[in-house]
Scaffold this motif. Structure first.
Motif, mmCIF file in Angstrom:
data_model
loop_
_atom_site.group_PDB
_atom_site.id
_atom_site.type_symbol
_atom_site.label_atom_id
_atom_site.label_comp_id
_atom_site.label_asym_id
_atom_site.label_seq_id
_atom_site.Cartn_x
_atom_site.Cartn_y
_atom_site.Cartn_z
ATOM 1 N N ALA A 193 39.688 39.948 37.066
ATOM 2 C CA ALA A 193 39.119 39.539 38.349
ATOM 3 C C ALA A 193 40.211 39.388 39.404
ATOM 4 O O ALA A 193 40.049 39.821 40.556
ATOM 5 C CB ALA A 193 38.349 38.232 38.183
ATOM 6 N N LEU A 194 41.336 38.776 39.022
ATOM 7 C CA LEU A 194 42.441 38.609 39.964
ATOM 8 C C LEU A 194 43.026 39.958 40.366
ATOM 9 O O LEU A 194 43.335 40.190 41.549
ATOM 10 C CB LEU A 194 43.520 37.726 39.332
ATOM 11 N N ASP A 195 43.164 40.846 39.400
ATOM 12 C CA ASP A 195 43.714 42.169 39.698
ATOM 13 C C ASP A 195 42.804 42.939 40.653
ATOM 14 O O ASP A 195 43.283 43.585 41.600
ATOM 15 C CB ASP A 195 43.898 42.949 38.394
ATOM 16 N N ALA A 196 41.489 42.853 40.418
ATOM 17 C CA ALA A 196 40.547 43.546 41.302
ATOM 18 C C ALA A 196 40.597 42.977 42.713
ATOM 19 O O ALA A 196 40.573 43.725 43.707
ATOM 20 C CB ALA A 196 39.135 43.439 40.734
ATOM 21 N N ALA A 197 40.689 41.645 42.829
ATOM 22 C CA ALA A 197 40.746 41.015 44.146
ATOM 23 C C ALA A 197 42.033 41.386 44.880
ATOM 24 O O ALA A 197 42.013 41.666 46.093
ATOM 25 C CB ALA A 197 40.630 39.501 43.997
ATOM 26 N N MET A 198 43.160 41.403 44.187
ATOM 27 C CA MET A 198 44.431 41.744 44.819
ATOM 28 C C MET A 198 44.476 43.219 45.217
ATOM 29 O O MET A 198 45.044 43.571 46.258
ATOM 30 C CB MET A 198 45.578 41.420 43.860
ATOM 31 N N ARG A 199 43.872 44.068 44.404
ATOM 32 C CA ARG A 199 43.812 45.482 44.772
ATOM 33 C C ARG A 199 42.972 45.688 46.024
ATOM 34 O O ARG A 199 43.336 46.458 46.923
ATOM 35 C CB ARG A 199 43.223 46.295 43.617
ATOM 36 N N ALA A 200 41.826 44.996 46.070
ATOM 37 C CA ALA A 200 40.930 45.163 47.210
ATOM 38 C C ALA A 200 41.517 44.585 48.491
ATOM 39 O O ALA A 200 41.317 45.127 49.581
ATOM 40 C CB ALA A 200 39.582 44.509 46.905
ATOM 41 N N SER A 201 42.253 43.480 48.383
ATOM 42 C CA SER A 201 42.756 42.796 49.576
ATOM 43 C C SER A 201 44.117 43.307 50.026
ATOM 44 O O SER A 201 44.361 43.478 51.229
ATOM 45 C CB SER A 201 42.836 41.289 49.312
ATOM 46 N N PHE A 202 45.021 43.541 49.069
ATOM 47 C CA PHE A 202 46.398 43.868 49.436
ATOM 48 C C PHE A 202 46.899 45.183 48.837
ATOM 49 O O PHE A 202 48.032 45.576 49.081
ATOM 50 C CB PHE A 202 47.342 42.738 48.993
ATOM 51 N N GLY A 203 46.071 45.824 48.019
ATOM 52 C CA GLY A 203 46.492 47.065 47.390
ATOM 53 C C GLY A 203 47.580 46.874 46.352
ATOM 54 O O GLY A 203 48.344 47.801 46.067
ATOM 55 N N VAL A 204 47.663 45.671 45.779
ATOM 56 C CA VAL A 204 48.686 45.338 44.788
ATOM 57 C C VAL A 204 48.004 45.001 43.468
ATOM 58 O O VAL A 204 47.007 44.275 43.443
ATOM 59 C CB VAL A 204 49.542 44.139 45.254
ATOM 60 N N SER A 205 48.547 45.528 42.387
ATOM 61 C CA SER A 205 48.006 45.241 41.061
ATOM 62 C C SER A 205 48.820 44.131 40.402
ATOM 63 O O SER A 205 50.048 44.219 40.325
ATOM 64 C CB SER A 205 48.031 46.496 40.190
ATOM 65 N N THR A 206 48.140 43.090 39.950
ATOM 66 C CA THR A 206 48.820 41.989 39.257
ATOM 67 C C THR A 206 48.903 42.212 37.753
ATOM 68 O O THR A 206 49.667 41.532 37.068
ATOM 69 C CB THR A 206 48.085 40.664 39.525
ATOM 70 N N GLY A 207 48.108 43.148 37.232
ATOM 71 C CA GLY A 207 48.152 43.435 35.803
ATOM 72 C C GLY A 207 47.628 42.278 34.969
ATOM 73 O O GLY A 207 46.858 41.434 35.437
ATOM 74 N N LEU A 208 48.062 42.232 33.724
ATOM 75 C CA LEU A 208 47.648 41.163 32.808
ATOM 76 C C LEU A 208 48.593 39.978 32.986
ATOM 77 O O LEU A 208 49.547 39.792 32.234
ATOM 78 C CB LEU A 208 47.659 41.671 31.366
ATOM 79 N N LEU A 209 48.301 39.165 33.970
ATOM 80 C CA LEU A 209 49.203 38.091 34.357
ATOM 81 C C LEU A 209 49.284 36.995 33.294
ATOM 82 O O LEU A 209 50.366 36.494 32.976
ATOM 83 C CB LEU A 209 48.744 37.492 35.689
ATOM 84 N N LEU A 210 48.138 36.605 32.732
ATOM 85 C CA LEU A 210 48.102 35.531 31.738
ATOM 86 C C LEU A 210 47.958 36.066 30.319
ATOM 87 O O LEU A 210 48.720 35.694 29.432
ATOM 88 C CB LEU A 210 46.947 34.567 32.048
ATOM 89 N N SER A 211 46.974 36.926 30.109
ATOM 90 C CA SER A 211 46.733 37.433 28.757
ATOM 91 C C SER A 211 47.817 38.396 28.301
ATOM 92 O O SER A 211 47.935 38.661 27.099
ATOM 93 C CB SER A 211 45.369 38.128 28.689
ATOM 94 N N GLY A 212 48.616 38.898 29.213
ATOM 95 C CA GLY A 212 49.685 39.823 28.842
ATOM 96 C C GLY A 212 51.049 39.181 28.848
ATOM 97 O O GLY A 212 52.058 39.877 28.993
ATOM 98 N N SER A 213 51.110 37.865 28.687
ATOM 99 C CA SER A 213 52.392 37.161 28.711
ATOM 100 C C SER A 213 52.418 36.106 27.607
ATOM 101 O O SER A 213 51.435 35.899 26.888
ATOM 102 C CB SER A 213 52.606 36.489 30.079
ATOM 103 N N GLY A 214 53.558 35.426 27.514
ATOM 104 C CA GLY A 214 53.683 34.365 26.519
ATOM 105 C C GLY A 214 52.836 33.152 26.826
ATOM 106 O O GLY A 214 52.693 32.264 25.971
ATOM 107 N N PHE A 215 52.249 33.102 28.025
ATOM 108 C CA PHE A 215 51.391 31.975 28.386
ATOM 109 C C PHE A 215 50.247 31.812 27.394
ATOM 110 O O PHE A 215 49.877 30.690 27.030
ATOM 111 C CB PHE A 215 50.831 32.181 29.799
ATOM 112 N N ALA A 216 49.672 32.930 26.953
ATOM 113 C CA ALA A 216 48.534 32.868 26.036
ATOM 114 C C ALA A 216 48.931 32.206 24.721
ATOM 115 O O ALA A 216 48.157 31.425 24.146
ATOM 116 C CB ALA A 216 47.981 34.268 25.786
#
Length: 564
Positions: free
Chosen positions: A410-433
């Motif tokens: 959801a965050l990646d889709a919102a950032m792409r739509a608003s700023f054209g930037v992809s955040t990727g797997l910010l939480l699930s793709g890191s040691g945070f999980a």
């Protein structure tokens, strides 16, 4: 009368302050509880959203056998770990014999050995080419395996012995504290009345220790049910293995969550039984009733029998892994130059340290909120927050991965739509999980230690600080926190040790190309090349030894303060 004047002033201004702090700590408690409940709610949603088409196959082909194996494993671990833990705790706390001082802390060393590493080491030690069977063939002149019988380690019975060898310290720690704080005075009275050692043990000490036995055995059973590395390697198909296999091998996430919820209900029932078993078991110790300092000295054969009884669990749970890992590591010293190994060590320490810090901080907020507000709602939320320890790591990983991935998308889709930037797997793709999983699962450990620390501090400390003009924050910072350092250290060490060994959740939640020491060892064992992971396994044990020794010393000092 004059003393009541300064106390009354803070009380007059108290309602507004207390109300504000009540709301703050209640909100913090709700956030912590929601963080723990989120994975469980996610599991429920996934299970209900799935199709029921595969459930008949799961119910007929998977659940009966997996449930039977899991129950037998739990029964065996409960009996064996409970027996070893109670017996060694009784010997060390009650008698004096050769090696007792050493055994008092050495009996806890198996806690530093993860169950999956113990399984790998036992198989190597007892294998046909291992030292035990090689020695038997040399001693009796056997030439082939057909010439003699030897038990199969890769079996349900082998799993019971191996898991109990490294999980009995949970029972030993809890029961030993009871025997030290409450048992010796009662034993003295019973012996004065003419009771024998056996009668004192079975009629006085054992009933008194039932609550502690229930707690220790429950902790051991939760660890046994949660295990995935050892049971998979030993070929024991438990419910945890069924969850792992159904999701990854069959691609049926909904079916895996349905099995996971069944497991969760079993664990919750186990916790409820444990609480029910000790609901009326309350013993108190007053300073006037503190036990005598001496222990009964054993002599002759009884002394050496006690020494052997304490030495065998240490040799089994710590000695065998240490010997096997040391021998393998000496043959693979070239791996010491492997940068991947040291990155895995760094990741392990970082994850365990972060999990310990986050868990203890959250537990501190919950425990101090309960002390400050006396809120039943907050106490209930704390109990809900402790439920995470009842969730096996594999089950927890499923419940965490889905909401984190949904948030990332959801965050990646919102950032792409608003700023054209992809955040990727910010939480699930890191040691945070992984840190989040450890926080949820080990919250019960942190909260239990911190809560017990607060329970030892009289409320008069708070009242005295408020009389001197300190608010709740100042009281906590200047008075309570310095006194709580042993309890906080104990909570951190407990979480750190278990988080450094965590495998089941880490396997499923780790980012791409992210290795911890646990996954490094697991990958080597999966390739049937355990020797390649021996140095990493030895590092896991070494990372856990120092915290375990510090934990033992901290608990011993706490008991000494209570009884002297």
């Amino acid at each position: 009368m004059s003393a009541s004047v300064p106390i009354a002033k803070p009380a007059a201004a108290g309602p507004v302050g207390r109300s504000r702090h009540d709301r703050a700590y209640l909100a913090a408690g709700i956030l912590v509880a929601l963080a723990v409940i989120l994975p469980l709610a996610s599991l429920l949603v996934i299970a209900l959203s799935g199709s029921a088409a595969n459930w008949p196959h799961i119910a007929q082909s998977i659940l009966p056998q997996a449930s039977r194996v899991t129950l037998l494993l739990m029964l065996g671990v409960a009996i064996l770990s409970g027996t070893v833990g109670v017996l060694t705790a009784w010997l060390v706390a009650t008698f004096d014999f050769p090696g007792r001082r050493l055994f008092a802390w050495a009996l806890v060393l198996p806690l530093a050995v993860p169950t999956y590493i113990a399984a790998y080491c036992f198989v190597e030690f007892l294998h046909f080419t291992g030292p035990v069977q090689t020695g038997l063939r040399a001693l009796f002149g056997f030439e082939t395996r057909r010439d003699y019988w030897f038990p199969d380690v890769r079996s349900l019975g082998g799993a019971v012995v191996i898991l109990s060898s490294v999980l009995y310290p949970y029972v030993f720690l809890t029961v030993r504290m009871v025997f030290l704080m409450q048992g010796r005075k009662a034993a003295d009275v019973a012996r004065t009345l003419g009771a024998s050692r056996a009668r004192v043990f079975f009629r006085v000490l054992l009933p008194m220790a039932r609550p502690a036995i229930a707690v220790g055995v429950t902790l051991a059973l939760m660890e046994a049910v949660n295990d995935i590395g050892a049971v998979e390697f030993l070929g024991v198909r438990t419910l945890t293995f069924a969850v792992y296999s159904t999701w990854l091998n069959r691609g049926d996430l909904e079916g895996a969550t349905q099995i996971a919820l069944l497991m969760l209900s079993v664990i919750v029932a186990l916790v409820a039984i444990e609480r029910f078993a000790r609901r009326r078991q309350r013993f108190t110790l007053h300073r006037a009733d503190r036990p005598r300092a001496g222990r009964e000295r054993l002599g002759g054969g009884r002394a050496w029998l006690a020494t052997v009884a304490c030495l065998l669990p240490i040799a089994s749970g710590f000695g065998i892994p240490a010997v096997v890992l040391g021998a393998f590591a000496m043959r693979r010293l070239d791996q010491a130059a492997d940068p991947q190994l040291w990155r895995a060590l760094l990741h392990t320490v970082a994850i365990a340290g972060a999990a310990g810090a986050v868990t203890v901080a959250a537990a501190f907020v919950m425990a101090y909120g309960i002390r400050l507000t006396h809120s039943k709602r907050l106490a209930t939320l704390a109990r809900i927050g402790a439920l995470g320890y009842a969730v096996p790591g594999t089950v927890l990983a499923i419940g965490i991965l889905v909401p984190l991935a949904a948030f990332d998308n959801a965050l990646d889709a919102a950032m792409r739509a608003s700023f054209g930037v992809s955040t990727g797997l910010l939480l699930s793709g890191s040691g945070f999980a992984i840190v989040y999983a450890c926080f949820v699962r080990f919250m019960a450990m942190g909260h239990g230690s911190v809560e017990s620390g607060f329970a030892k501090l009289s409320s008069h400390f708070d009242m005295a600080a408020r009389t001197l003009g300190r608010g709740p924050g100042g009281t906590l910072r200047e008075v309570l926190l310095p006194l709580m350092r042993p309890a906080v250290l104990t909570a951190f060490l407990l979480v750190f040790v278990d988080a450094s060994k965590e495998l089941s959740a880490t396997i499923l939640l780790r980012p791409f190309d992210f290795e911890t020491l646990a996954t490094f060892v697991y990958a080597s064992a999966s390739r049937s090349a355990f020797e390649d992971g021996a140095l990493a396994a030895l590092l896991i044990v070494l990372v856990g030894i120092l915290p375990v020794i510090l934990l033992t010393r901290s608990l011993t000092e706490a008991v000494s303060e209570e009884v002297h």
